[in-house]
Design an enzyme around this catalytic site. Structure first.
Site, PDB file in Angstrom:
ATOM      1  N   GLU A   1       0.852  -1.187  -0.067  1.00 40.99           N
ATOM      2  CA  GLU A   1       0.010  -0.033   0.090  1.00 40.99           C
ATOM      3  C   GLU A   1       0.811   1.281  -0.206  1.00 40.99           C
ATOM      4  O   GLU A   1       0.688   2.415  -0.781  1.00 40.99           O
ATOM      5  CB  GLU A   1      -0.908  -0.029   1.246  1.00 40.99           C
ATOM      6  CG  GLU A   1      -1.863   1.334   1.451  1.00 40.99           C
ATOM      7  CD  GLU A   1      -2.551   1.122   2.498  1.00 40.99           C
ATOM      8  OE1 GLU A   1      -3.606   2.045   2.815  1.00 40.99           O
ATOM      9  OE2 GLU A   1      -2.827   0.125   3.299  1.00 40.99           O
ATOM     10  N   ARG A   2       1.915   1.293   0.680  1.00 40.42           N
ATOM     11  CA  ARG A   2       2.620   2.375   0.864  1.00 40.42           C
ATOM     12  C   ARG A   2       3.573   2.655  -0.338  1.00 40.42           C
ATOM     13  O   ARG A   2       3.698   3.714  -0.826  1.00 40.42           O
ATOM     14  CB  ARG A   2       3.699   2.324   2.153  1.00 40.42           C
ATOM     15  CG  ARG A   2       3.035   2.338   3.307  1.00 40.42           C
ATOM     16  CD  ARG A   2       3.651   2.083   4.606  1.00 40.42           C
ATOM     17  NE  ARG A   2       2.682   1.808   5.678  1.00 40.42           N
ATOM     18  CZ  ARG A   2       3.021   1.286   6.957  1.00 40.42           C
ATOM     19  NH1 ARG A   2       4.136   0.439   7.273  1.00 40.42           N
ATOM     20  NH2 ARG A   2       2.236   1.344   8.076  1.00 40.42           N
TER      21      ARG A   2
END
Length: 442
Positions: free
Chosen positions: A301-302
């Site tokens: 996600e990051r």
């Protein structure tokens, strides 16, 4: 068939649509990399920056297949999304089922997911290429919602879920038939994931869920949630499980739609659970491993978020160059004042440095390395640079920058989330310090 040839065919599937998959799979030499690039379609009047982006010679990470995939996605963005962004921003919601179906049919919601569940089976570098291209959408809310579907709510399911769960939830999510959301954050438990209070108590072959989730992206339109809940009273890092939760079950209540500073076209809700019953078989992977699975999910996600905001930052800088070149003050264009063009040069340099860190991180990640420290560094830098860049560029737009009519003001609002969501800056710093062994000893 060689691995390279299989990769060419998978990319071609995304370009040509799922209707051609059977025919593509039956042929050995349908599309070489050159043929893929010859068949790509881009917008009628691409910007010089975009023309340059398809040059693959010497690229540190991307191949011609990556750029072919980006070109195909850009056409969808130009035709199906950007013409309607202003309307969806005003309405506070975009039609997720419609847009996800378009993207799913073209293969963009399962780029690195298993082929047997509708994915393209490519490595994560292709997800990053897609995330970068989604940065050309003229707002932050829609790319974020797409990222939740492709890289936030589904990685753990794809990696650890049972075949039954993948068929019921992963396959339709990849195809765009179901909208997914992620249920992690709560009131009082955002970045501190270990402190969540939502409980799932086993009763027979079911879990009974009580509690609530906050800041749930896609929540108003979601068909299912990847829910993190406490399934035992053990230690906080070992008592949690990820559960595939259909959103139409009795006891699930959308309490309210949250009015946000930015990301306005993305619906964000607060959800309550009151004695919601879900089969125990809906647990992803091993019960009690949910915290670990979610931490792994956070890494992708990051990285996805960093890739996505890089493109938008470039677009904001370029829009600012174009505007300041034609806007005059003191008998010359604003751009010609040294303080302006020097500052824009500094910001572009920062963008390139962040991109180098991202690509280095991705190159290590796809080879199976732990990139937690580097991903945290990239996410930290992206959030801080976005704030710095948005503020600097908006200043050069003068009064126009204070209106809602230009990209820079929308970016100024939307990008503030980068330092908060998916782990605040302070959490990123703590992770980095942990890897540096500089945290105080308890």
């Amino acid at each position: 068939m060689r691995a390279a040839e299989q990769q060419h065919i998978r990319v071609a599937m995304a370009l040509c649509g799922r209707a051609l998959q059977k025919r593509l799979a039956s042929s050995r030499n349908i599309l070489t990399p050159t043929a893929v690039c010859q068949k790509r379609q881009i917008s009628e009047d691409p910007s010089p920056k975009y023309k340059a982006s398809v040059q693959t010679v010497g690229h540190v990470l991307y191949t011609q297949e990556h750029f072919a995939l980006k070109d195909s996605l850009r056409k969808i963005i130009d035709q199906e999304i950007n013409p309607y962004v202003d309307k969806w921003e005003d309405e506070g919601q975009f039609p997720a089922h419609k847009i996800f179906k378009i993207l799913g049919s073209a293969g963009f919601l399962g780029v690195n997911k298993p082929v047997e569940y509708g994915g393209l089976g490519l490595d994560f570098s292709f997800n990053v290429a897609v995330a970068e291209e989604l940065g050309n959408i003229n707002c932050g809310g829609i790319p974020m919602a797409i990222g939740v579907q492709s890289d936030m709510a589904t990685p753990a399911l794809a990696r650890f879920g049972s075949a039954e769960l993948k068929k019921e939830f992963l396959l339709p999510s990849i195809m765009g038939d179901k909208v997914a959301c992620l249920g992690v954050s709560e009131i009082g438990a955002g970045s501190d994931v270990a402190s969540i209070k939502t409980k799932a108590v086993r009763k027979g072959d079911e879990f009974i869920i009580n509690g609530g989730k906050m800041w749930t992206t896609n929540g108003a339109q979601a068909d299912w949630m990847c829910l993190l809940a406490n399934t035992s009273d053990g230690p906080p890092h070992k008592n949690k499980s990820l559960i595939c939760l259909p959103m139409d079950l009795p006891g699930i209540q959308i309490a309210r739609k949250i009015d946000k500073l930015g990301m306005r076209s993305s619906d964000t809700v607060e959800v309550f659970f009151d004695d919601v019953r879900v089969p125990c078989k809906n647990v992803i992977g091993q019960e009690g491993m949910g915290f670990t699975y979610q931490m792994l999910q956070f890494q992708e996600e990051r990285l996805w978020g960093v890739a996505n905001i890089l493109t938008t930052m470039e677009n904001v800088v370029q829009a600012t160059i174009n505007y300041t070149r034609q806007r005059k003050i003191f008998q010359q264009p604003v751009l010609y004042h040294q303080v302006v063009h020097f500052r824009l040069a500094e910001l572009q340099t920062e963008i390139e440095l962040l991109r180098a860190l991202l690509y280095h991180c991705i190159a290590l990640y796809i080879k199976g390395n732990d990139v937690t420290k580097l991903a945290s560094m990239a996410k930290l830098k992206a959030g801080r640079l976005a704030r710095e860049l948005g503020d600097s560029c908006l200043q050069y737009w003068g009064g126009m920058g204070f209106t809602g009519d230009v990209l820079v003001s929308r970016f100024y609002r939307d990008s503030r989330l980068m330092s908060i969501g998916a782990g605040a800056d302070e959490v990123m710093l703590s992770i980095i310090c942990k890897y540096m062994d500089t945290l105080p000893k308890k």
